[in-house]
Design an enzyme around this catalytic site. Structure first.
Site: not given
Ligand code: TPP
Ligand code: MG
Lengths: 565, 163
Positions: A49, A111-112, A161, A474
């Site tokens: 993502e 959940f989630q 949802k 760097m």
């Protein structure tokens, strides 16, 4: 009546979004189902993502449109945070649509579930949690409006949802009014007059421009103004392409790795015209040292909070950059008489230029600067260059001369390693026929390397220019210069065979080890393999450093130059 | 310098955390913060007591204005205004202290709003400094509990903060 999920898609269509970058999951299944049933909005399935958000960000940066990402709740959202913060720091307009657990589950550690609005709040321009399907369309409208107007930035819309399942009438507002959000456009005419007057009195002027010129599509107007005044122009890292780099009036990038002439001109100028820039710490060095010189500052910016934040401004002009520049041009058209002493200032600048601060050491190995110079030649200076973060990024910024805006795509504010490859994807989705090169390092590229798989799926022919020094270069440069060469954890061992890796993903890989092979390899990549992703692993001189350099805490004029070491 | 910032903000969930988050993220201090809906329930009025140099205050107001939910911001302390704070203070009130507490409350124009055999709850309104001096005037050992609302303020006369 249509479902909330269909509303989401209809909104995207109304906004003329032609593609979204995303990754599905439980809480966005209804939305993915609605996506499946249409073909106006294309979906690019990334492999992480973070990459979806970076790609959407680059889609914005390289076009004048708003990039969109779509992710699921919980880990989908937390994976986007780096991407959102990256876009926020560079003021990139973007809309991130996130699934959320059903309304009734919020706050139950479902959940989630995660507190999306809470987690993203410090790194968004604004965010919303949609609590009623009736608010869904207007919220998405607001998100696009807020993202793209004023000082742009990312906006997150969190959609539970159950909302995507509920049915509702679809009515997409044409315009939107918000009593709490009315960004200024026109600059104050009195202030603009004062500024024009001050510019004509200047003896040692400099025009210093940043990302705001790119974001507001003001490069043409800025160029007109600079030409009319015949003043030197410097760009920040974010502002490259705002003024043609091959033009005589351009003195190069300024700041930590700015040119000798740009940094000196900025420091000793008696009038600074700052346009869409914010006197960042990487730009002005030590603020006390910078403040030691007497000068007057004119600052044009859409965001009042950027003005007089780090440097006291004499003539603040809050407004949309092209509108303000337009007013200035009108005033100057009526008569423009600059001070004759500016000619002496140009002599001084040419003397500084004579130091050739971008000259670099020659070596039997491939020098990274040389690769960028050749890349510039081979692409006719007309490619989109994405970059990661490190020495390679600075080399790309210093040696690829950007004549056009929106061609240089990098993470300036947050300095996020890993953006380069997903940025390349976003650029290609917005500009399908463009030449796109990602100038990266073996450290950075591994942070989002899984996206080679996405590039295969959608045929995105990014040319990966891996300036492989086997080091977190760097970091190593700082350790060499300021930590007595104690190279703590900056050496990257066990590197993969990038050629084989590229091939494993179904792409073309090349390893280039000799200076004389650089140009032919690049030509081959951009002609024979025009339509392929080519991973070009350039084995470069591991000791190459970026110069000039203003060390942390030092003043702009206290540069370390290449030949001093 | 002490400043009282007054904010009109959309009465949305999360609005308070946007303001509080801004102050903590940018290292501005909040000495007190009060918030409640206005006569128009879609708007909240927030009053923040803060301090800082002129430059910091300029940034605070600019940054607050930048929040998308914020409708208006003023620094009340820039011009004529009145400010008040409410305190509820529970004190031990037994023996000779009982009479003394009543007298103190009277002197400060406080009201005793709850009485038991051994305690009083005194309600006191005024500028914060008045509440401070009331507390200073009491024997610390007799204070059982204090609750203060934080400052709220309003401009004098024609100075009106409204949409
Ligand atoms: C996500 C992230 N982690 C750490 C850093 C700190 N950092 C800046 S440059 C750099 C080294 C980059 O190495 P490489 O990609 O190989 O580029 P090079 O400097 O060698 O060209 C690091 C670790 C960063 N900018 N971003
Ligand atoms: Mg490296």
């Amino acid at each position: 009546m249509i479902s909330g999920a269909e509303i989401v898609i209809r909104c995207l269509q109304e906004e003329k979004v032609d593609c979204v970058f995303g990754y599905p999951g439980g809480s966005v299944l209804h939305i993915y189902d609605a996506l499946f049933k249409q073909d106006e909005v294309k979906h690019i399935l990334v492999r992480h993502e973070q990459a979806a958000v970076h790609a959407a960000d680059a889609y914005s940066r390289s076009s004048q449109r708003v990039g969109v990402a779509l992710v699921t709740s919980g880990p989908g959202v937390t994976n986007t945070v780096t991407g959102i913060a990256t876009a926020y720091m560079d003021s990139i307009p973007m809309v991130v649509l996130c699934g959320q657990v059903p309304t009734a589950y919020i706050g139950q550690d479902a959940f989630q579930e995660c507190d999306t609005v809470g987690i993203t709040r410090p790194c968004v321009k604004h965010n919303f949690l949609v609590k009623d399907v009736k608010d869904l369309a207007i919220t998405i409208k607001k998100a696009f409006h807020i993202a793209a107007t004023g000082r742009p930035g990312p906006v997150v819309v969190d959609i539970p949802k159950d909302i995507t399942a509920q049915m509702c009438e679809f009515d997409y507002p044409k315009t939107i009014q918000m009593r709490s959000y009315n960004p200024v456009v026109k600059g104050h005419l009195g202030q603009i007059k004062k500024a024009v007057q001050m510019l004509q009195e200047a003896k040692r002027p400099i025009i210093y421009t940043g990302g705001g010129v790119i974001l507001s599509d003001a490069a043409d107007k800025l160029t007109q103004l600079a030409r009319k005044l015949d003043f030197p122009v410097t760009n920040t890292l974010m502002g490259l392409g705002g003024y043609p780099a091959t033009d005589r009036q351009f003195v190069g990038m300024l700041g930590m790795h700015g040119t000798f002439e740009a940094n000196n001109a900025m420091h000793y100028a008696d009038v600074i015209l700052a346009v869409g820039a914010r006197f960042d710490d990487r730009v002005i060095g030590n603020p006390e040292h910078f403040g030691s010189e007497k000068r007057r500052v004119i600052h044009i910016d859409i965001d009042p909070s950027s003005i007089s934040k780090r440097v006291k401004v004499d003539v603040p002009i809050v407004g949309n950059v092209p509108d303000v520049l337009d007013e200035m041009l009108k005033l100057l058209d009526a008569g423009c008489k600059t001070d004759p002493e500016v000619a002496d200032w140009w002599k001084q600048i040419d003397e500084w230029r004579g130091r050739k601060s971008l000259a670099y050491r020659q070596s039997n190995h491939i020098m990274p600067q040389f690769v960028v110079e050749k890349l510039y030649e081979v692409t006719g200076g007309d490619a989109f260059i994405t970059s990661d973060v490190g020495q390679h990024q600075m080399f790309a910024a210093q040696y690829y001369k950007f004549d056009k805006p929106r061609r240089w795509i990098n993470s300036g504010g947050l300095g996020t390693m890993g953006v380069g490859l997903p940025y390349g994807m976003g650029v290609l989705m917005a500009n399908p026929d463009a030449q796109v090169a990602c100038v990266t390092g073996e450290g950075s590229i591994q942070m989002c390397i899984q996206e080679m798989s996405t590039c295969k799926q959608y045929g995105l022919p990014v040319k990966i220019i891996n300036l492989n020094n086997g080091m977190l270069g760097m970091v190593r440069q700082w350790q060499e210069m300021f930590y007595s060469k104690r190279y703590s954890q900056s050496y990257v061992t066990s590197l993969p065979d990038f050629v084989k890796l590229a091939e494993a993903y179904g792409h073309v890989g090349m390893r280039i080890e000799k200076p004389e092979d650089v140009e032919p390899a690049l030509r081959k990549a951009f002609t024979e393999h025009k339509d392929d992703l080519v991973f070009m692993d350039f084995i470069i001189d591991p000791g190459a450093n970026v110069f000039p350099m203003v060390a942390a805490g030092k003043g702009l004029t206290e540069m370390i130059l290449a030949e001093e070491l | 310098m002490r400043h009282i910032i007054s904010i009109l903000i959309e009465n949305e969930s999360g609005a308070l955390s946007r303001v509080a988050g801004l102050f903590s993220a940018r290292g501005y201090n909040i000495e007190s913060l009060t918030v409640a809906p206005t006569e128009d329930p879609s708007l909240s009025r927030m009053t923040i007591l803060t301090s800082g140099s002129d430059e910091v205050l300029e940034q605070i107001t600019k940054q607050l204005n930048k929040l998308v939910d914020v409708v208006k911001v003023v620094d009340l302390s820039e011009a004529a205004h009145v400010e008040r704070e409410l305190m509820l203070i529970k004190v031990r009130a037994t023996g000779k202290d009982r009479e003394e507490m009543k007298r103190m409350a009277d002197i400060f124009r406080g009201r005793i709003i709850d009485v038991t055999e051994s305690t009083y709850v005194i309600e006191l309104t005024g500028a914060s400094t008045k509440l401070d001096s009331f507390i200073a005037g009491l024997d610390a050992g007799l204070i059982l509990e204090t609750v203060r609302t934080g400052v709220c303020g309003i401009g004098r006369g024609d100075r009106i903060l409204k949409v």
